[in-house]
Design a protein around this motif. Structure first.
Motif, PDB file in Angstrom:
ATOM      1  N   GLU A   1       0.843  -1.192   0.000  1.00 33.00           N
ATOM      2  CA  GLU A   1       0.000   0.000   0.000  1.00 33.00           C
ATOM      3  C   GLU A   1       0.886   1.252   0.000  1.00 33.00           C
ATOM      4  OE1 GLU A   1      -2.322   0.397   3.491  1.00 33.00           O
ATOM      5  OE2 GLU A   1      -3.297   2.249   2.855  1.00 33.00           O
ATOM      6  N   VAL A   2       0.625   2.122  -0.926  1.00 32.59           N
ATOM      7  CA  VAL A   2       1.388   3.369  -0.995  1.00 32.59           C
ATOM      8  C   VAL A   2       0.835   4.356   0.030  1.00 32.59           C
ATOM      9  CG1 VAL A   2       2.068   5.310  -2.434  1.00 32.59           C
ATOM     10  CG2 VAL A   2       1.859   3.024  -3.447  1.00 32.59           C
ATOM     11  N   ARG A   3       1.712   4.927   0.819  1.00 36.27           N
ATOM     12  CA  ARG A   3       1.306   5.911   1.821  1.00 36.27           C
ATOM     13  C   ARG A   3       2.181   7.134   1.717  1.00 36.27           C
ATOM     14  NH1 ARG A   3       1.347   4.406   7.666  1.00 36.27           N
ATOM     15  NH2 ARG A   3       0.049   6.263   7.793  1.00 36.27           N
ATOM     16  N   LEU A   4       1.552   8.287   1.866  1.00 36.77           N
ATOM     17  CA  LEU A   4       2.265   9.554   1.918  1.00 36.77           C
ATOM     18  C   LEU A   4       1.901  10.202   3.250  1.00 36.77           C
ATOM     19  CD1 LEU A   4       1.896   8.915  -1.225  1.00 36.77           C
ATOM     20  CD2 LEU A   4       2.223  11.368  -1.537  1.00 36.77           C
ATOM     21  N   VAL A   5       2.896  10.518   4.039  1.00 37.40           N
ATOM     22  CA  VAL A   5       2.651  11.091   5.356  1.00 37.40           C
ATOM     23  C   VAL A   5       3.379  12.421   5.457  1.00 37.40           C
ATOM     24  CG1 VAL A   5       2.864  10.792   7.835  1.00 37.40           C
ATOM     25  CG2 VAL A   5       2.397   8.802   6.377  1.00 37.40           C
ATOM     26  N   GLU A   6       2.596  13.483   5.613  1.00 41.67           N
ATOM     27  CA  GLU A   6       3.167  14.816   5.728  1.00 41.67           C
ATOM     28  C   GLU A   6       3.449  15.155   7.189  1.00 41.67           C
ATOM     29  OE1 GLU A   6      -0.146  15.212   2.478  1.00 41.67           O
ATOM     30  OE2 GLU A   6       0.072  14.303   4.467  1.00 41.67           O
ATOM     31  N   SER A   7       4.430  16.010   7.380  1.00 45.61           N
ATOM     32  CA  SER A   7       4.741  16.507   8.720  1.00 45.61           C
ATOM     33  C   SER A   7       5.396  17.876   8.600  1.00 45.61           C
ATOM     34  CB  SER A   7       5.674  15.542   9.460  1.00 45.61           C
ATOM     35  OG  SER A   7       6.902  15.415   8.778  1.00 45.61           O
ATOM     36  N   GLY A   8       5.419  18.602   9.709  1.00 44.21           N
ATOM     37  CA  GLY A   8       6.126  19.872   9.740  1.00 44.21           C
ATOM     38  C   GLY A   8       5.258  21.099   9.707  1.00 44.21           C
ATOM     39  N   GLY A   9       3.951  20.920   9.568  1.00 42.34           N
ATOM     40  CA  GLY A   9       3.085  22.086   9.551  1.00 42.34           C
ATOM     41  C   GLY A   9       2.995  22.742  10.913  1.00 42.34           C
ATOM     42  N   GLY A  10       2.389  23.911  10.951  1.00 40.21           N
ATOM     43  CA  GLY A  10       2.236  24.614  12.209  1.00 40.21           C
ATOM     44  C   GLY A  10       2.047  26.098  11.965  1.00 40.21           C
ATOM     45  N   SER A  11       2.274  26.860  13.013  1.00 36.02           N
ATOM     46  CA  SER A  11       2.111  28.313  12.935  1.00 36.02           C
ATOM     47  C   SER A  11       3.476  28.977  12.820  1.00 36.02           C
ATOM     48  CB  SER A  11       1.386  28.821  14.173  1.00 36.02           C
ATOM     49  OG  SER A  11       0.092  28.276  14.260  1.00 36.02           O
ATOM     50  N   VAL A  12       3.530  30.003  12.011  1.00 34.16           N
ATOM     51  CA  VAL A  12       4.777  30.726  11.822  1.00 34.16           C
ATOM     52  C   VAL A  12       4.438  32.195  11.571  1.00 34.16           C
ATOM     53  CG1 VAL A  12       4.832  30.197   9.354  1.00 34.16           C
ATOM     54  CG2 VAL A  12       6.949  30.800  10.529  1.00 34.16           C
ATOM     55  N   GLN A  13       5.311  33.048  11.981  1.00 33.72           N
ATOM     56  CA  GLN A  13       5.096  34.482  11.750  1.00 33.72           C
ATOM     57  C   GLN A  13       5.515  34.860  10.338  1.00 33.72           C
ATOM     58  OE1 GLN A  13       6.966  36.860  14.825  1.00 33.72           O
ATOM     59  NE2 GLN A  13       4.969  37.131  15.762  1.00 33.72           N
ATOM     60  N   GLY A  14       4.854  35.850   9.808  1.00 31.23           N
ATOM     61  CA  GLY A  14       5.200  36.337   8.487  1.00 31.23           C
ATOM     62  C   GLY A  14       6.672  36.698   8.410  1.00 31.23           C
ATOM     63  N   GLY A  15       7.298  36.318   7.303  1.00 31.91           N
ATOM     64  CA  GLY A  15       8.717  36.556   7.138  1.00 31.91           C
ATOM     65  C   GLY A  15       9.582  35.419   7.629  1.00 31.91           C
ATOM     66  N   GLY A  16       8.976  34.490   8.321  1.00 35.05           N
ATOM     67  CA  GLY A  16       9.713  33.362   8.870  1.00 35.05           C
ATOM     68  C   GLY A  16       9.849  32.221   7.885  1.00 35.05           C
ATOM     69  N   SER A  17      10.335  31.093   8.397  1.00 37.81           N
ATOM     70  CA  SER A  17      10.567  29.914   7.565  1.00 37.81           C
ATOM     71  C   SER A  17       9.912  28.694   8.188  1.00 37.81           C
ATOM     72  CB  SER A  17      12.075  29.656   7.401  1.00 37.81           C
ATOM     73  OG  SER A  17      12.703  30.738   6.750  1.00 37.81           O
ATOM     74  N   LEU A  18       9.618  27.742   7.333  1.00 38.29           N
ATOM     75  CA  LEU A  18       8.996  26.503   7.768  1.00 38.29           C
ATOM     76  C   LEU A  18       9.423  25.402   6.808  1.00 38.29           C
ATOM     77  CD1 LEU A  18       6.957  25.836  10.071  1.00 38.29           C
ATOM     78  CD2 LEU A  18       5.151  25.918   8.355  1.00 38.29           C
ATOM     79  N   ARG A  19       9.484  24.189   7.327  1.00 35.41           N
ATOM     80  CA  ARG A  19       9.861  23.065   6.486  1.00 35.41           C
ATOM     81  C   ARG A  19       8.816  21.972   6.603  1.00 35.41           C
ATOM     82  NH1 ARG A  19      15.423  20.581   8.076  1.00 35.41           N
ATOM     83  NH2 ARG A  19      14.170  19.871   9.834  1.00 35.41           N
ATOM     84  N   LEU A  20       8.313  21.546   5.462  1.00 38.13           N
ATOM     85  CA  LEU A  20       7.341  20.452   5.414  1.00 38.13           C
ATOM     86  C   LEU A  20       8.003  19.235   4.788  1.00 38.13           C
ATOM     87  CD1 LEU A  20       4.193  22.332   4.050  1.00 38.13           C
ATOM     88  CD2 LEU A  20       4.976  22.131   6.406  1.00 38.13           C
ATOM     89  N   SER A  21       7.716  18.069   5.355  1.00 41.32           N
ATOM     90  CA  SER A  21       8.271  16.833   4.814  1.00 41.32           C
ATOM     91  C   SER A  21       7.162  15.863   4.459  1.00 41.32           C
ATOM     92  CB  SER A  21       9.218  16.182   5.826  1.00 41.32           C
ATOM     93  OG  SER A  21      10.359  16.977   6.036  1.00 41.32           O
ATOM     94  N   CYS A  22       7.413  15.087   3.437  1.00 41.60           N
ATOM     95  CA  CYS A  22       6.470  14.058   2.997  1.00 41.60           C
ATOM     96  C   CYS A  22       7.234  12.759   2.854  1.00 41.60           C
ATOM     97  CB  CYS A  22       5.845  14.458   1.674  1.00 41.60           C
ATOM     98  SG  CYS A  22       4.846  13.165   0.893  1.00 41.60           S
TER      99      CYS A  22
END
Length: 131
Positions: free
Chosen positions: A1-22
């Motif tokens: 079974e193929v599965r894709l699991v995302e992580s890394g979301g959340g709250s961030v202030q404008g101008g900041g950085s965030l990293r999402l992984s799959c």
């Protein structure tokens, strides 16, 4: 079974950085040579649209709104697709989904068309950017 699991979301202030992984698992090695994989974003009341994508040839494509701010990277040894988001704005808020389409093609085509019916999708991860 193929599965894709995302992580890394959340709250961030404008101008900041965030990293999402799959993390992709269960993708048959016999067809791994053909694929397109990428990140999509959906805001309430809007159509889900591509943010960034990469194809099996290593070509990448970015939505105009994130070009030069977001960077896509792939760790083939771990089967993880990561999007590095920089200088985020409130327009980057939304639910982010990872998708993998076993039907080959160029990544840039996803700027125009949606993944096909055979595509696999993750459950999504929420990103909220505050001003």
């Amino acid at each position: 079974e193929v599965r894709l699991v995302e992580s890394g979301g959340g709250s961030v202030q404008g101008g900041g950085s965030l990293r999402l992984s799959c993390e992709v698992s269960g993708y048959p090695s016999t067809i791994k040579r053909n694929y397109r994989v990428g990140w999509f974003r959906q805001r309430p009341g809007e159509v889900r649209g591509v943010v960034a994508a990469v194809d099996n040839l290593g070509n990448t494509a970015y939505a105009r709104s994130v070009k030069d701010r977001f960077i896509l990277s792939v760790d083939f040894t771990k089967s993880v697709l990561t999007i590095h988001m920089h200088n985020v704005t409130s327009e980057d808020s939304g639910m982010y989904y990872c998708a993998l389409d076993p039907v080959g093609g160029f990544a840039r085509e996803w700027l125009i068309i949606r993944p096909g019916p055979d595509a696999y999708w993750g459950q999504g991860t929420q990103v909220s950017v505050s001003s």
